[in-house]
Design a protein around this motif. Sequence first.
Motif, mmCIF file in Angstrom:
data_model
loop_
_atom_site.group_PDB
_atom_site.id
_atom_site.type_symbol
_atom_site.label_atom_id
_atom_site.label_comp_id
_atom_site.label_asym_id
_atom_site.label_seq_id
_atom_site.Cartn_x
_atom_site.Cartn_y
_atom_site.Cartn_z
ATOM 1 N N ALA B 314 4.670 32.186 -42.831
ATOM 2 C CA ALA B 314 3.076 32.710 -42.492
ATOM 3 C C ALA B 314 2.483 31.426 -42.121
ATOM 4 N N THR B 315 3.040 30.218 -42.178
ATOM 5 C CA THR B 315 2.352 28.949 -41.919
ATOM 6 C C THR B 315 2.287 28.616 -40.238
ATOM 7 N N GLU B 316 3.680 28.707 -39.471
ATOM 8 C CA GLU B 316 4.051 28.902 -38.600
ATOM 9 C C GLU B 316 2.972 30.188 -37.248
ATOM 10 N N CYS B 317 2.903 31.579 -38.085
ATOM 11 C CA CYS B 317 1.897 32.195 -37.766
ATOM 12 C C CYS B 317 0.659 31.493 -37.729
ATOM 13 N N ILE B 318 0.298 30.932 -38.877
ATOM 14 C CA ILE B 318 -1.207 30.329 -38.858
ATOM 15 C C ILE B 318 -1.689 29.200 -38.228
ATOM 16 N N THR B 319 -0.372 28.340 -37.267
ATOM 17 C CA THR B 319 -0.582 27.521 -36.731
ATOM 18 C C THR B 319 -0.315 27.369 -35.601
ATOM 19 N N THR B 320 -0.192 28.928 -34.433
ATOM 20 C CA THR B 320 0.703 28.908 -33.180
ATOM 21 C C THR B 320 -0.997 28.451 -32.457
ATOM 22 N N GLY B 332 -15.106 25.477 -34.680
ATOM 23 C CA GLY B 332 -15.399 24.443 -34.088
ATOM 24 C C GLY B 332 -14.604 22.862 -35.420
ATOM 25 N N ASN B 333 -13.328 23.766 -35.038
ATOM 26 C CA ASN B 333 -12.676 22.559 -35.876
ATOM 27 C C ASN B 333 -11.332 22.491 -35.199
ATOM 28 N N PRO B 334 -11.353 20.917 -34.693
ATOM 29 C CA PRO B 334 -10.196 20.892 -33.206
ATOM 30 C C PRO B 334 -9.054 20.799 -33.908
ATOM 31 N N ALA B 335 -7.690 21.125 -32.701
ATOM 32 C CA ALA B 335 -7.040 21.233 -33.344
ATOM 33 C C ALA B 335 -5.912 20.183 -33.556
ATOM 34 N N SER B 336 -4.345 20.765 -34.427
ATOM 35 C CA SER B 336 -4.013 19.233 -33.962
ATOM 36 C C SER B 336 -2.120 19.748 -33.047
ATOM 37 N N ASP B 337 -2.537 20.956 -32.247
ATOM 38 C CA ASP B 337 -1.785 21.221 -31.934
ATOM 39 C C ASP B 337 -2.141 20.531 -29.965
ATOM 40 N N VAL B 338 -0.765 19.783 -28.862
ATOM 41 C CA VAL B 338 -1.503 19.113 -28.367
ATOM 42 C C VAL B 338 -2.301 20.113 -27.236
ATOM 43 N N ALA B 339 -1.140 21.093 -27.071
ATOM 44 C CA ALA B 339 -1.663 21.877 -26.308
ATOM 45 C C ALA B 339 -2.971 22.642 -26.107
ATOM 46 N N VAL B 340 -3.260 23.059 -27.049
ATOM 47 C CA VAL B 340 -4.191 23.489 -27.633
ATOM 48 C C VAL B 340 -5.189 22.500 -26.464
#
Lengths: 320, 412
Positions: B314-320, B332-340
Amino acid sequence: MSTTTLPPTEKSAPVSAPKGTTSDRARSERKLGWLLAGPALLVMLLVTAYPILQAVYDSLFDYRLTDPENRAFNGLSNYLVILTDSTWWISIGVTVFITVVTVAVELVLGFALAFVMAKALSSIRPVLRAAILIPYAVITVVSAFAWKFAFAIDTGFVNKWFGWLPGISGDTDWFGGQWSALFVVCVAEIWKTTPFISLLLLAGLAQVPEVLQEAAKVDGATWWQRLRKVTLPNMKAAIMVAVLFRTLDAFRVFDSIFVMTAGANRTESVSFLAYRQTISRLEIGLGSAVSVLLFLVVVGIAALFIKGFKVDLAQARGEG
Amino acid sequence: MLAACGSDGGGVPTLTWYTNPDSGGQAEIAARCTEAAGGRYRITTSVLPRQAGEQREQLIRRLAANDDSIDIMSLDPPFIPEFAQAGFLAPVPEDVAQRVTEDVVESAIEGSTWDDELVAVPWWANTQLLWYRKSVAEAAGLDMTQPVTWDQLITAAQDQGKLLGVQGARAESLTVWFNALIESAGGSIIAENSTDPDGIVLGLTSDAGIRATEVMRDVSRSGQAGAALSTATEDTTATGFEGPDAGFQVNYPFVWGRALAAVEAGTMEQSVPDDFGWALYPQVDEGTESAPPYGGINLGIGAFSQHVDLAYEATECITTTENQAYYMTTNGNPASDVAVYDDPEVQKVFPMADTILQSLDQAAPRPQTPYYSEVSGGLQREYHPTSSVDPDSTPQRATDFITAVLKKEQLL
């Protein structure tokens, strides 16, 4: 409220039963008493005595909730740490200050309100009583937030309304200093619990025999003399019970401080200290020791009142 | 809808995700992932208290009692070492660890790591920027295309008679500020780390610690930090920055969304956010790159959960990337994924996306220790009120105090 019951002067012992033995009836009454009170006593033991004993036991250990493997018995050293720490004594000072100030002010205000309620026309009395009781019905956390918002610089109206007073301006940061923060805490506590004390005093006021008042009036006593010589002595028990209950309550002050300052600027009460050690730091041993000390202080206050001022709780309930 | 309330899940395992309060984004993502799972699992959310410290208190007490109803937790990074050290987090499977750290900002990975192991899944990453009013900066003659220092900001705020907003309340935000100052000066609150509380060596009395204390004092005594500095939180400074005395503030990107929402609601003029400028966190010493605060939320899996494998799935789904982009633009919360940050939609909503990404790259986490609440709480006690800190005595006093607290020789 015009009927009066004079407290019985002396208890009369049953004469029918010979000394030293109990009659069948007394025995069965006692049995019934235990049967009736027993379940409640059991519940009380379960929900109060057990946690207290558990806290006493835990307080003798070096025990961190997240590290149960390293739990170790360390005797009274938790108590030594606490009692040699200035933080503890500051908290005691703050708590005593809040207790004395709030109880004293509440007693005077509560008295005035009790008089108003007692003397009010019977048609508006229920409305008046309900109105006076409203603050007491408000949850402490809610009342603490309301007062916090009122005094805060950004959301508050207090600075604007009372800006004409010396020392208050639009920039007065009430929660930025120890005394101003404690002042707001006390105001919130007083606002919230005065109704409680006034209700207890009203009950006491109702116990003062009207005949005595009338006799004093006939003798030409002024209102002030009647208050001091007739009313107050006759409601001493009610006053002491009200003060005792409120003192015990005030000594455990937590919610208002938690909401308003979170203990900043030396406004920590003893309960807050217990919270911080047990819940925030997860130091169960140290926190339990703080709780046990708080418990002992509260027991001490209760003993002082009951022995020192000869408060008879049974008499106050009209069982005397 | 009714079916969701009943227990007729038909044997579908239900994962409970304990979330920090937000604008409903995590609940929406939970619903999306439930749908994507195609009946293999279902995620329900349960909201934790607002304050990070209270979230920790609730979770840790339940985990100490081996609560198996806690599957997924939204965790504030500084508390992760404590959870991990206590064995409250289920180990991250090797393959999951590899996938969830790909193209993720470094600070978020650091914040999910304890004892050189990934113990949580990076979710979203927060950082503070320097926000300025373009008009004020211009009038003060500050070149905001170049990094600025705290000293420059103090002078500019004083010259213009405008606010320099910082968080001086005795709360976690004070530790955030101090940590950014000491890290920017090249030091750390904890100089030598250890899992043994007696072995922790603090770095408060280092040159960097003293320099950080100086900056804290200078800002607080500048007269421009606001009347309620000693109780100022992120919200207080955000409010000040929207008012007529606004000049500068350090704060999280939520201030941007907040201003836009106020304009939409009609309580703020469009000219106000138009005047907002942003830059990297101020430097302590000119020429030395600043170390902005790192915050955010990472996902931990409860060690006592009955569905650890599904929870990690589930965490892998949440953090796509898709979900992180959704979360960033709506909550308004910044992503940890650079691609975003390359997403045109994100770029449109957050014109400062590149600055946020760079800030996250430079950001330094708060001290990572299982005894974080002692360290942070002790720091808050000694450095509050910030206007009375003294570079000559406060660092030593705080060191003595925190060391004694860690040794359980003093109350906190």
